[in-house]
Design a protein around this motif. Sequence first.
Motif, PDB file in Angstrom:
ATOM      1  N   ILE A  59      34.816  44.326   0.378  1.00  0.00           N
ATOM      2  CA  ILE A  59      33.631  45.125   0.085  1.00  0.00           C
ATOM      3  C   ILE A  59      34.023  46.562  -0.216  1.00  0.00           C
ATOM      4  CG2 ILE A  59      31.470  46.019   1.064  1.00  0.00           C
ATOM      5  CD1 ILE A  59      31.321  43.482   2.739  1.00  0.00           C
ATOM      6  N   PHE A  81      35.663  47.511  -5.698  1.00  0.00           N
ATOM      7  CA  PHE A  81      34.271  47.817  -5.397  1.00  0.00           C
ATOM      8  C   PHE A  81      33.810  49.114  -6.056  1.00  0.00           C
ATOM      9  CE2 PHE A  81      30.886  49.123  -2.378  1.00  0.00           C
ATOM     10  CZ  PHE A  81      30.071  48.032  -2.564  1.00  0.00           C
ATOM     11  N   TYR A 105      29.933  43.666 -11.982  1.00  0.00           N
ATOM     12  CA  TYR A 105      29.911  42.522 -11.084  1.00  0.00           C
ATOM     13  C   TYR A 105      29.075  41.390 -11.676  1.00  0.00           C
ATOM     14  CZ  TYR A 105      32.202  45.252  -7.541  1.00  0.00           C
ATOM     15  OH  TYR A 105      33.114  45.997  -6.863  1.00  0.00           O
ATOM     16  N   GLU A 164      29.868  37.961 -10.464  1.00  0.00           N
ATOM     17  CA  GLU A 164      29.847  37.662  -9.031  1.00  0.00           C
ATOM     18  C   GLU A 164      28.949  36.457  -8.749  1.00  0.00           C
ATOM     19  OE1 GLU A 164      30.106  40.665  -5.649  1.00  0.00           O
ATOM     20  OE2 GLU A 164      27.981  40.268  -5.853  1.00  0.00           O
ATOM     21  N   GLN A 204      26.328  34.051  -7.353  1.00  0.00           N
ATOM     22  CA  GLN A 204      25.028  34.139  -6.690  1.00  0.00           C
ATOM     23  C   GLN A 204      24.795  32.841  -5.928  1.00  0.00           C
ATOM     24  OE1 GLN A 204      23.112  36.977  -6.623  1.00  0.00           O
ATOM     25  NE2 GLN A 204      24.876  37.850  -7.666  1.00  0.00           N
ATOM     26  N   PHE A 205      23.691  32.787  -5.219  1.00  0.00           N
ATOM     27  CA  PHE A 205      23.394  31.599  -4.416  1.00  0.00           C
ATOM     28  C   PHE A 205      23.357  30.351  -5.304  1.00  0.00           C
ATOM     29  CE2 PHE A 205      20.563  28.695  -2.132  1.00  0.00           C
ATOM     30  CZ  PHE A 205      21.205  28.653  -0.915  1.00  0.00           C
ATOM     31  N   TYR A 214      26.698  28.608  -5.945  1.00  0.00           N
ATOM     32  CA  TYR A 214      27.163  27.728  -4.863  1.00  0.00           C
ATOM     33  C   TYR A 214      26.370  26.424  -4.873  1.00  0.00           C
ATOM     34  CZ  TYR A 214      29.910  31.597  -3.159  1.00  0.00           C
ATOM     35  OH  TYR A 214      30.832  32.610  -3.071  1.00  0.00           O
ATOM     36  N   GLU A 244      24.578  49.934  -3.353  1.00  0.00           N
ATOM     37  CA  GLU A 244      24.223  48.981  -4.415  1.00  0.00           C
ATOM     38  C   GLU A 244      24.544  47.530  -4.045  1.00  0.00           C
ATOM     39  OE1 GLU A 244      26.336  47.269  -6.788  1.00  0.00           O
ATOM     40  OE2 GLU A 244      28.216  47.886  -5.879  1.00  0.00           O
ATOM     41  N   ILE A 245      25.469  47.331  -3.088  1.00  0.00           N
ATOM     42  CA  ILE A 245      25.778  45.948  -2.699  1.00  0.00           C
ATOM     43  C   ILE A 245      24.550  45.254  -2.092  1.00  0.00           C
ATOM     44  CG2 ILE A 245      26.593  46.355  -0.329  1.00  0.00           C
ATOM     45  CD1 ILE A 245      28.845  44.341  -0.936  1.00  0.00           C
ATOM     46  N   ARG A 294      22.799  43.991  -5.104  1.00  0.00           N
ATOM     47  CA  ARG A 294      23.624  43.001  -5.817  1.00  0.00           C
ATOM     48  C   ARG A 294      23.689  41.677  -5.066  1.00  0.00           C
ATOM     49  NH1 ARG A 294      29.258  42.976  -5.648  1.00  0.00           N
ATOM     50  NH2 ARG A 294      29.343  45.105  -4.893  1.00  0.00           N
ATOM     51  N   ARG A 295      23.751  41.733  -3.773  1.00  0.00           N
ATOM     52  CA  ARG A 295      23.892  40.513  -2.973  1.00  0.00           C
ATOM     53  C   ARG A 295      22.555  40.050  -2.393  1.00  0.00           C
ATOM     54  NH1 ARG A 295      29.590  40.603  -0.797  1.00  0.00           N
ATOM     55  NH2 ARG A 295      30.718  40.494  -2.759  1.00  0.00           N
ATOM     56  N   GLY A 313      19.983  38.302  -3.581  1.00  0.00           N
ATOM     57  CA  GLY A 313      19.662  36.888  -3.818  1.00  0.00           C
ATOM     58  C   GLY A 313      20.531  35.968  -2.985  1.00  0.00           C
ATOM     59  N   ARG A 314      21.802  36.297  -2.931  1.00  0.00           N
ATOM     60  CA  ARG A 314      22.748  35.470  -2.180  1.00  0.00           C
ATOM     61  C   ARG A 314      22.425  35.500  -0.681  1.00  0.00           C
ATOM     62  NH1 ARG A 314      29.028  36.327  -3.746  1.00  0.00           N
ATOM     63  NH2 ARG A 314      29.905  36.176  -1.662  1.00  0.00           N
ATOM     64  N   GLY A 360      19.135  33.622  -0.007  1.00  0.00           N
ATOM     65  CA  GLY A 360      19.362  32.169  -0.062  1.00  0.00           C
ATOM     66  C   GLY A 360      20.044  31.669   1.203  1.00  0.00           C
TER      67      GLY A 360
END
Lengths: 318, 57
Positions: free
Chosen positions: A6, A11, A16, A19, A21-22, A25, B8-9, B12-13, B15-16, B19
């Motif tokens: 991170i 970073f 990104y 990268e 996403q859900f 997976y 910003e993470i 960015r994350r 949605g992940r 979920g």
Amino acid sequence: MSDASITGPEFAGKGYENEAQFGDYFALLKPRVMTLVVFTAAVGLLAAPVAVHPFVAFCAILFIAVGGGASGALNMWWDADIDAVMTRTKRRPIPAGKVTRDEALGFGLALSGFSVVFLGLASNWFAAGLLAFTIFFYVVIYTMWLKRWTPQNIVIGGAAGAFPPMIGWAVATGGISVDSVLMFCLTFMWTPPHFWALALFMRKDYDHAGVPMLTVTHGRRVTRNHILVYTLLLAALAIAMAFTSAGGPVYLSVALVLNALFVKGAYDIWRRDEEICEVDNFRAERKFFKLSLLYLFAHFGAILIEAVLSGFGLGGWA
Amino acid sequence: MSLNRQHEIHNRRFGRNLGLGLTLGAFIAIIFGLTVVKVSRGDYEPTRAPTATEASQ
């Protein structure tokens, strides 16, 4: 993911867009294949003569689906090199650069263990053992061994996709019976013509990937012959099933119509030559492939209807 | 380097993380539901040896 990843140099303001996403997976689980697994396993479970608590049945089907998905992730881990050169598969998460091979391996192994253990806890250990064997068969026997070795890869490997109704049946009964073996046989015999039709119209994919599909090793004429022969054998089996304990008048009606259409489709494929196929962009082969999906869902749907009707004393020939 | 509250993470994350959070929530609900079903059906009742009267019958 570690803190180092991170806060590391990658970073600092880089893009990104790649990268994971859900959904990436989730895509590792091959959701479209999972629908087949869920449906056939549910029919196996519901057609069994032992009632299962609805919530336990739901959980069992979910765990079977997760197990099927886990084997899909392990398949993508092993076949990442093949997937990268095939048009049909190059947008999968690993060749697209969204997920690494190691991540897919860890994800697949973790979900495999999870699904088997929780299916055992939710239902019984026989069903869990059958699920474990299915994952092993798909990943080790089919993906690692047969797929790159023999043109009979999908004939033998098709067994992996045929196990879910047997697992569903085992969830309810704790064992195997003639009915569940017949459901296995139906899916097993259906797989070769289904995949060979795909191989005919995705013709360059398997050549480029070096996968010894029948179209590559023995040619397209031989593949067309095989589709016809396997379809005739499948039709005989599917119609004969109507007169077993799994069948009945509803199943027989569905089987007669769909097998007539399926044999007609296989015959059309058999008598075509490559020039005609190029002109119409493999219309008959694509049509046969779509029909094969309906074929399997309709047959299992009919088995389910017979089982439901038997609950009211109407199913089967009695 | 510390993560600010509005780093910003987080976007960015989102949605992940959402979920994963929903999946874990569903997992808890499933385990709870299974436990309720199994306990109420008596799946985990300890088996007891038959009494002398039951054995003689």
